[in-house]
Design an enzyme around this catalytic site. Structure first.
Site, PDB file in Angstrom:
ATOM      1  N   ARG A 215      17.282  77.016 -32.758  1.00 56.88           N
ATOM      2  CA  ARG A 215      18.598  76.737 -33.349  1.00 56.88           C
ATOM      3  C   ARG A 215      19.596  76.335 -32.268  1.00 56.88           C
ATOM      4  NH1 ARG A 215      18.907  80.510 -38.707  1.00 56.88           N
ATOM      5  NH2 ARG A 215      16.778  80.010 -39.311  1.00 56.88           N
ATOM      6  N   GLU A 217      22.603  76.484 -31.962  1.00 54.37           N
ATOM      7  CA  GLU A 217      23.920  77.090 -32.185  1.00 54.37           C
ATOM      8  C   GLU A 217      24.661  77.146 -30.862  1.00 54.37           C
ATOM      9  OE1 GLU A 217      22.402  80.664 -33.790  1.00 54.37           O
ATOM     10  OE2 GLU A 217      22.312  79.893 -35.827  1.00 54.37           O
ATOM     11  N   ARG A 223      24.139  88.653 -30.159  1.00 51.65           N
ATOM     12  CA  ARG A 223      23.105  88.744 -31.188  1.00 51.65           C
ATOM     13  C   ARG A 223      22.504  87.395 -31.604  1.00 51.65           C
ATOM     14  NH1 ARG A 223      25.972  90.871 -36.639  1.00 51.65           N
ATOM     15  NH2 ARG A 223      27.424  92.161 -35.514  1.00 51.65           N
ATOM     16  N   HIS A 224      22.782  86.356 -30.817  1.00 50.05           N
ATOM     17  CA  HIS A 224      22.193  85.047 -31.111  1.00 50.05           C
ATOM     18  C   HIS A 224      21.334  84.543 -29.957  1.00 50.05           C
ATOM     19  CE1 HIS A 224      25.379  84.876 -34.167  1.00 50.05           C
ATOM     20  NE2 HIS A 224      24.503  84.132 -34.813  1.00 50.05           N
ATOM     21  N   GLU A 358      22.676  91.984 -39.620  1.00 49.50           N
ATOM     22  CA  GLU A 358      21.732  91.368 -40.566  1.00 49.50           C
ATOM     23  C   GLU A 358      20.456  91.068 -39.815  1.00 49.50           C
ATOM     24  OE1 GLU A 358      22.724  87.306 -41.976  1.00 49.50           O
ATOM     25  OE2 GLU A 358      20.590  87.046 -41.529  1.00 49.50           O
ATOM     26  N   SER A 361      16.964  87.725 -44.212  1.00 47.94           N
ATOM     27  CA  SER A 361      17.602  87.193 -45.404  1.00 47.94           C
ATOM     28  C   SER A 361      16.566  86.398 -46.184  1.00 47.94           C
ATOM     29  CB  SER A 361      18.825  86.345 -45.058  1.00 47.94           C
ATOM     30  OG  SER A 361      18.432  85.143 -44.488  1.00 47.94           O
ATOM     31  N   ARG A 409      16.354  90.832 -33.618  1.00 47.03           N
ATOM     32  CA  ARG A 409      17.454  91.580 -34.255  1.00 47.03           C
ATOM     33  C   ARG A 409      16.976  92.978 -34.667  1.00 47.03           C
ATOM     34  NH1 ARG A 409      21.294  88.173 -37.170  1.00 47.03           N
ATOM     35  NH2 ARG A 409      21.997  86.673 -35.602  1.00 47.03           N
TER      36      ARG A 409
END
Ligand code: AMO
Length: 435
Positions: A215, A217, A223-224, A358, A361, A409
């Protein structure tokens, strides 16, 4: 010496006393007190003491005192009972070989009392990983992944491996790494989403993958990661998302339980793990917004939860006695295009959270191709870009759903680790591409 090693430090038993044994590992420490030199040798299992007397073995003594810390050596010697030495024995060397000399100074200490910066540790990850407490994290990681295979296989899931070089962004977002694929443009998969869904059209009703997520991002948070791992699950012939949530909570429970059985590693990490209660609490998105607003958050209906709101909710739920909880029935507008809508504005979706983080999901998916195209357009995407995915829906696609479960996570939460970079061997973040 016939072999470099026939014993690990902690596998030596009283049966070995009085015998010649061969040990090998890294020189953690050397002490030279003139007539005697001690080496603390570290291997995969622990440490042991090598004791060399100058007058008995002058040549070996000379070599030993010249060696640098963290060099790799192999020692053959007499295993002698010793109440003073760690483990109750010491090795009196008869043969000694340096397999690799460590340069000095070391870029990072292994047993130093001073804490190093995370960046220094990650820059020198191969040394960082020599520390027992860092290895413990990855031994627990191995154990929980083993429990993923055990549990999902016991539920008749088939393990799959889907492509990481793909032609369309898997999550529909812009956070995607582009690459040149000969004459074409390609992407690194953000998740196995499109392929695990296509597999539902094959009759392999239940699949799972230990997947890589890539990703792009931009944010650099604790947390990423830009490259992370996940357990991805997809199952067909479901009536609703509740069936998927049952698999997910059992999976999380089994992983948590397996970790609680890693006694040695937990002791090294000074952690205790208590088992959660099943089933996990389900809270609807609408109720979450109400709870948050009641506690002072300004979040409005229709917005996704930010870090602060997630943390606050974690506290609220903890006070209500729930460490693990599902947030269900999100507004369709904030869920990806493949999510099954419900009534006008909701969706058959869920997130699994623990203590404000989280870590999974999922949702029931749309299996009707026309509705799927409509949702792709509504998300400002072009159905043309999804042709090969959509084809999988045109010739018999059962109702299905699944989830993605972030392994790093989960480890963070399990072991109370504040930075996700600690949970993957060689993290990739906004600025880190090496080692
Ligand atoms: P989502 O994007 O929510 O869903 O990702 C699923 C889980 O993967 C983990 N995760 C990450 N971990 C670390 N760094 C990141 N940048 C990162 N991004 C995601 C989180 C998250 O809960 N296709 C859907 C899943 C599905 O519906 O099956 C998806 O990818 O733990």
């Amino acid at each position: 010496m016939e072999t470099y090693r026939n014993r690990y430090s902690l596998d030596v038993t009283e049966d070995d006393y009085g015998k010649l044994i061969t040990v090998a590992g890294w020189v953690e420490d050397i002490r030279n007190i003139g007539s005697i030199a001690f080496i603390i040798l570290r291997d995969r299992k622990g440490t042991l003491q090598v004791t060399a007397l100058k007058k008995n073995e002058p040549e070996i003594f000379k070599k030993i005192v010249a060696i640098s810390r963290e060099s790799v050596i192999s020692v053959q010697g007499l295993c002698k009972k010793s109440d003073k030495a760690r483990n109750g024995y010491e090795i009196i060397p008869q043969e000694f070989e340096v397999l690799s000399t460590a340069e000095t100074p070391l870029p990072l200490g292994v047993v130093d009392k001073v804490e190093s910066e995370l960046d220094t540790r990650l820059d020198n990850r191969f040394i960082d990983l020599r520390k027992q407490e860092i290895q413990a994290i990855f031994k627990i990681r191995t154990a929980i992944i083993a429990s993923v295979h055990d549990y999902l296989r016991s539920e008749n899931f088939v393990e799959v491996h889907t492509p990481n070089i793909i032609a369309t962004s898997s999550e529909g977002g812009t956070d995607v790494f582009k690459l040149k694929y000969f004459e074409k443009e390609a992407f690194l998969a953000q998740s196995p989403q499109l392929y695990k869904q296509i597999l539902m059209a094959t009759g392999l009703d239940k699949v799972y993958e230990i997947a890589w997520y890539f990703r792009a991002e931009e944010h650099n948070t604790r947390r990423h990661l830009n490259e992370s791992t996940a357990v991805d699950v997809e199952m067909a012939f479901i009536k609703n998302e509740e069936e998927i949530m049952k698999i997910l909570e059992n999976l999380a429970y089994n992983m948590w339980k397996k970790a609680s059985e890693c006694k040695e590693e937990l002791e090294i990490l000074c952690k205790e793990i208590s088992l959660p209660n099943l089933p996990f609490k389900r809270v609807k998105y609408d109720d979450v917004i109400k709870k948050l607003n009641d506690e002072g958050s300004k979040i409005a209906w229709g917005e996704d939860l930010g870090n602060e709101d997630e943390r606050l909710l974690g506290k609220i739920m903890e006070d209500e006695g729930h460490t693990f909880y599902f947030i269900t029935k999100y507004p369709i507008e904030i869920k990806p295009f493949y999510t099954m809508p419900e009534e006008e504005k909701y969706s058959r979706s869920f997130d699994l959270e623990c203590g404000g983080i989280e870590f999974a999901s999922g949702s029931q998916r749309i299996h009707n191709v026309e509705l799927l195209k409509k949702r792709i357009k509504a998300c400002d995407l072009n159905p043309k870009d999804f042709e090969s995915y959509l084809k999988g829906f045109r010739y018999g696609m059962p109702p299905h759903g699944g989830f993605g479960f972030g392994i790093e996570r989960f480890l963070m939460e399990l072991l109370n680790i504040t930075n996700i970079r600690e949970c993957i061997l060689f993290p990739r973040d906004r600025t880190r591409l090496t080692p």
